[in-house]
Design an enzyme around this catalytic site. Structure first.
Site, PDB file in Angstrom:
ATOM      1  N   GLY A   1     -62.309 140.753 -20.484  1.00 34.57           N
ATOM      2  CA  GLY A   1     -62.353 142.006 -19.729  1.00 34.57           C
ATOM      3  C   GLY A   1     -61.009 142.676 -19.536  1.00 34.57           C
ATOM      4  O   GLY A   1     -60.841 143.485 -18.617  1.00 34.57           O
TER       5      GLY A   1
ATOM      6  N   GLY B   1     -60.588 142.264 -26.591  1.00 31.27           N
ATOM      7  CA  GLY B   1     -61.556 142.476 -27.661  1.00 31.27           C
ATOM      8  C   GLY B   1     -62.140 143.876 -27.586  1.00 31.27           C
ATOM      9  O   GLY B   1     -61.735 144.780 -28.304  1.00 31.27           O
TER      10      GLY B   1
ATOM     11  N   SER C   1     -58.815 140.366 -29.956  1.00 32.55           N
ATOM     12  CA  SER C   1     -59.830 139.345 -30.212  1.00 32.55           C
ATOM     13  C   SER C   1     -60.767 139.839 -31.308  1.00 32.55           C
ATOM     14  O   SER C   1     -61.522 140.803 -31.120  1.00 32.55           O
ATOM     15  CB  SER C   1     -60.619 139.051 -28.938  1.00 32.55           C
ATOM     16  OG  SER C   1     -61.694 138.199 -29.283  1.00 32.55           O
TER      17      SER C   1
ATOM     18  N   MET D   1     -59.018 132.140 -18.233  1.00 30.42           N
ATOM     19  CA  MET D   1     -60.212 132.924 -18.581  1.00 30.42           C
ATOM     20  C   MET D   1     -60.542 133.841 -17.402  1.00 30.42           C
ATOM     21  O   MET D   1     -60.740 133.368 -16.281  1.00 30.42           O
ATOM     22  CB  MET D   1     -61.404 132.008 -18.847  1.00 30.42           C
ATOM     23  CG  MET D   1     -61.381 131.257 -20.165  1.00 30.42           C
ATOM     24  SD  MET D   1     -61.204 132.262 -21.646  1.00 30.42           S
ATOM     25  CE  MET D   1     -62.621 133.337 -21.544  1.00 30.42           C
TER      26      MET D   1
ATOM     27  N   MET E   1     -66.617 129.218 -31.222  1.00 31.32           N
ATOM     28  CA  MET E   1     -67.614 128.707 -30.267  1.00 31.32           C
ATOM     29  C   MET E   1     -68.643 127.883 -31.023  1.00 31.32           C
ATOM     30  O   MET E   1     -69.027 128.241 -32.140  1.00 31.32           O
ATOM     31  CB  MET E   1     -68.327 129.875 -29.578  1.00 31.32           C
ATOM     32  CG  MET E   1     -67.383 130.890 -28.959  1.00 31.32           C
ATOM     33  SD  MET E   1     -68.305 132.108 -27.997  1.00 31.32           S
ATOM     34  CE  MET E   1     -67.045 133.340 -27.697  1.00 31.32           C
TER      35      MET E   1
ATOM     36  N   ASP F   1     -62.007 133.474 -31.580  1.00 31.31           N
ATOM     37  CA  ASP F   1     -62.877 132.773 -30.627  1.00 31.31           C
ATOM     38  C   ASP F   1     -63.841 131.873 -31.381  1.00 31.31           C
ATOM     39  O   ASP F   1     -64.829 132.349 -31.941  1.00 31.31           O
ATOM     40  CB  ASP F   1     -63.657 133.794 -29.792  1.00 31.31           C
ATOM     41  CG  ASP F   1     -62.759 134.471 -28.773  1.00 31.31           C
ATOM     42  OD1 ASP F   1     -62.137 133.760 -27.968  1.00 31.31           O
ATOM     43  OD2 ASP F   1     -62.669 135.707 -28.806  1.00 31.31           O
TER      44      ASP F   1
ATOM     45  N   MET G   1     -63.730 127.059 -28.030  1.00 35.63           N
ATOM     46  CA  MET G   1     -64.696 126.829 -26.958  1.00 35.63           C
ATOM     47  C   MET G   1     -65.731 125.878 -27.551  1.00 35.63           C
ATOM     48  O   MET G   1     -66.825 126.276 -27.965  1.00 35.63           O
ATOM     49  CB  MET G   1     -65.314 128.173 -26.538  1.00 35.63           C
ATOM     50  CG  MET G   1     -64.362 129.006 -25.693  1.00 35.63           C
ATOM     51  SD  MET G   1     -64.731 130.776 -25.744  1.00 35.63           S
ATOM     52  CE  MET G   1     -63.837 131.242 -27.211  1.00 35.63           C
TER      53      MET G   1
ATOM     54  N   HIS H   1     -56.510 136.837 -32.100  1.00 36.44           N
ATOM     55  CA  HIS H   1     -57.206 135.839 -31.286  1.00 36.44           C
ATOM     56  C   HIS H   1     -58.555 135.525 -31.950  1.00 36.44           C
ATOM     57  O   HIS H   1     -59.367 136.434 -32.197  1.00 36.44           O
ATOM     58  CB  HIS H   1     -57.408 136.418 -29.883  1.00 36.44           C
ATOM     59  CG  HIS H   1     -57.995 135.473 -28.892  1.00 36.44           C
ATOM     60  ND1 HIS H   1     -57.248 134.525 -28.218  1.00 36.44           N
ATOM     61  CD2 HIS H   1     -59.269 135.356 -28.430  1.00 36.44           C
ATOM     62  CE1 HIS H   1     -58.039 133.853 -27.385  1.00 36.44           C
ATOM     63  NE2 HIS H   1     -59.262 134.333 -27.500  1.00 36.44           N
TER      64      HIS H   1
ATOM     65  N   HIS I   1     -58.815 130.003 -30.196  1.00 36.91           N
ATOM     66  CA  HIS I   1     -59.335 129.620 -28.867  1.00 36.91           C
ATOM     67  C   HIS I   1     -60.627 128.851 -29.101  1.00 36.91           C
ATOM     68  O   HIS I   1     -61.663 129.439 -29.415  1.00 36.91           O
ATOM     69  CB  HIS I   1     -59.553 130.909 -28.060  1.00 36.91           C
ATOM     70  CG  HIS I   1     -60.189 130.704 -26.725  1.00 36.91           C
ATOM     71  ND1 HIS I   1     -60.739 131.742 -25.992  1.00 36.91           N
ATOM     72  CD2 HIS I   1     -60.365 129.590 -25.957  1.00 36.91           C
ATOM     73  CE1 HIS I   1     -61.234 131.276 -24.858  1.00 36.91           C
ATOM     74  NE2 HIS I   1     -61.026 129.969 -24.817  1.00 36.91           N
TER      75      HIS I   1
ATOM     76  N   GLY J   1     -67.723 132.695 -23.645  1.00 36.23           N
ATOM     77  CA  GLY J   1     -68.963 132.736 -24.406  1.00 36.23           C
ATOM     78  C   GLY J   1     -69.258 134.085 -25.058  1.00 36.23           C
ATOM     79  O   GLY J   1     -69.786 134.131 -26.157  1.00 36.23           O
ATOM     80  N   PHE J   2     -68.872 135.149 -24.370  1.00 34.89           N
ATOM     81  CA  PHE J   2     -69.235 136.469 -24.890  1.00 34.89           C
ATOM     82  C   PHE J   2     -68.138 137.491 -24.611  1.00 34.89           C
ATOM     83  O   PHE J   2     -67.482 137.426 -23.561  1.00 34.89           O
ATOM     84  CB  PHE J   2     -70.539 136.965 -24.243  1.00 34.89           C
ATOM     85  CG  PHE J   2     -71.706 136.060 -24.556  1.00 34.89           C
ATOM     86  CD1 PHE J   2     -72.443 136.241 -25.722  1.00 34.89           C
ATOM     87  CD2 PHE J   2     -72.038 135.006 -23.705  1.00 34.89           C
ATOM     88  CE1 PHE J   2     -73.501 135.377 -26.026  1.00 34.89           C
ATOM     89  CE2 PHE J   2     -73.086 134.148 -23.998  1.00 34.89           C
ATOM     90  CZ  PHE J   2     -73.825 134.335 -25.171  1.00 34.89           C
ATOM     91  N   GLY J   3     -67.991 138.436 -25.542  1.00 36.87           N
ATOM     92  CA  GLY J   3     -67.106 139.571 -25.306  1.00 36.87           C
ATOM     93  C   GLY J   3     -67.820 140.589 -24.432  1.00 36.87           C
ATOM     94  O   GLY J   3     -69.016 140.465 -24.152  1.00 36.87           O
ATOM     95  N   GLY J   4     -67.077 141.572 -23.988  1.00 34.81           N
ATOM     96  CA  GLY J   4     -67.678 142.712 -23.295  1.00 34.81           C
ATOM     97  C   GLY J   4     -68.091 142.464 -21.858  1.00 34.81           C
ATOM     98  O   GLY J   4     -68.842 143.257 -21.301  1.00 34.81           O
TER      99      GLY J   4
ATOM    100  N   ASP K   1     -57.590 136.191 -20.822  1.00 36.57           N
ATOM    101  CA  ASP K   1     -58.634 136.520 -21.810  1.00 36.57           C
ATOM    102  C   ASP K   1     -59.943 136.829 -21.097  1.00 36.57           C
ATOM    103  O   ASP K   1     -60.475 135.985 -20.363  1.00 36.57           O
ATOM    104  CB  ASP K   1     -58.794 135.299 -22.737  1.00 36.57           C
ATOM    105  CG  ASP K   1     -59.846 135.489 -23.821  1.00 36.57           C
ATOM    106  OD1 ASP K   1     -60.304 136.622 -24.024  1.00 36.57           O
ATOM    107  OD2 ASP K   1     -60.177 134.473 -24.469  1.00 36.57           O
TER     108      ASP K   1
END
Ligand code: DX5
Ligand code: ZN
Length: 215
Positions: A175, A195, A6, A136, A35, A33, A66, A31, A64, A141-144, A173
């Protein structure tokens, strides 16, 4: 097994260098993202960046979306050589219609579900048309973020449909790391998005990290 790094977690100031690190990798997708700060609270990148990425790499692009109005994006992203177009089931009332429309443009079309969305929202009628289902394993909304453990069961649910719909690819997708990759593969995942694990954690090379998700 496809691994989809990602790019949300890559070094944006050196994106071309980052892309080149994956040159000639097999069974790897990038990938993207996308948004809109409406469907999800975050705002990432759009046309100019996706266009530039598409000009700099031959690795298949996995977009992807969103976004609140996926239909609009089906048309407006058509010139960027996107291999897979995924939108969220929660963002539309006409998922089947949208899949059919997107299939006229993109080689692969996917639908994504947020962690709390009922699995039965994806009807057989939709599954029949789909190339990819994106589970999901974090709130989009957020990585990490930390991986949600319920996700294995959600993957297993769709894995049961593969005998009926053999081309269906199950992507996970959020974690994803070497801590959960094997269990995800055993549950039926064919495509893992990662990611932070690939771009941020630890001393391994990108290649080694990708291999560690496949083993
Ligand atoms: C989250 C995005 C993910 C994200 C994954 O909304 O859809 O693709 O980049 O990042 P990690 O692997 O760090 O959870
Ligand atoms: Zn994503």
């Amino acid at each position: 097994m496809i691994i989809s790094p990602s790019l949300l977690a890559c070094d944006f100031l050196n994106i071309e260098t980052e892309l080149n690190c994956f040159k000639d990798f097999k069974d790897t997708w990038f990938h993207l993202d996308i948004m809109d700060s409406h469907f999800v609270p975050n705002l990432t990148f759009g046309h100019p960046i996706v266009k530039l990425i598409s000009q700099k790499t031959k690795i298949p692009l996995d977009a992807h979306f969103m976004v609140s109005n996926p239909e609009f994006f089906i048309d407006t992203f058509k010139d960027y050589n996107i291999h897979n177009f995924t939108f969220h089931i929660e963002s539309t009332e006409n998922a089947l219609e949208l899949v059919k429309k997107a299939k006229k443009i993109y080689p692969s079309v996917g639908i994504s579900l947020k962690p709390k969305t009922p699995l039965s929202d994806i009807t057989d009628e939709i599954l029949k048309e789909l190339d990819l289902i994106l589970i999901m394993s974090v709130e989009p909304g957020f990585g990490g973020q930390s991986f949600i453990e319920d996700s294995y069961e959600r993957v297993k649910y769709f894995n049961k449909f593969k005998s009926k719909f053999p081309k269906l690819m199950i992507q996970v997708d959020g974690g994803v790391s070497n801590n959960n990759a094997q269990k995800l593969r055993d549950s039926g995942a064919d495509n893992l998005v990662a990611g932070s694990y690939i771009f941020k954690d630890g001393p391994l090379t990108y290649k080694d990290k990708i291999e560690s998700l496949r083993r």
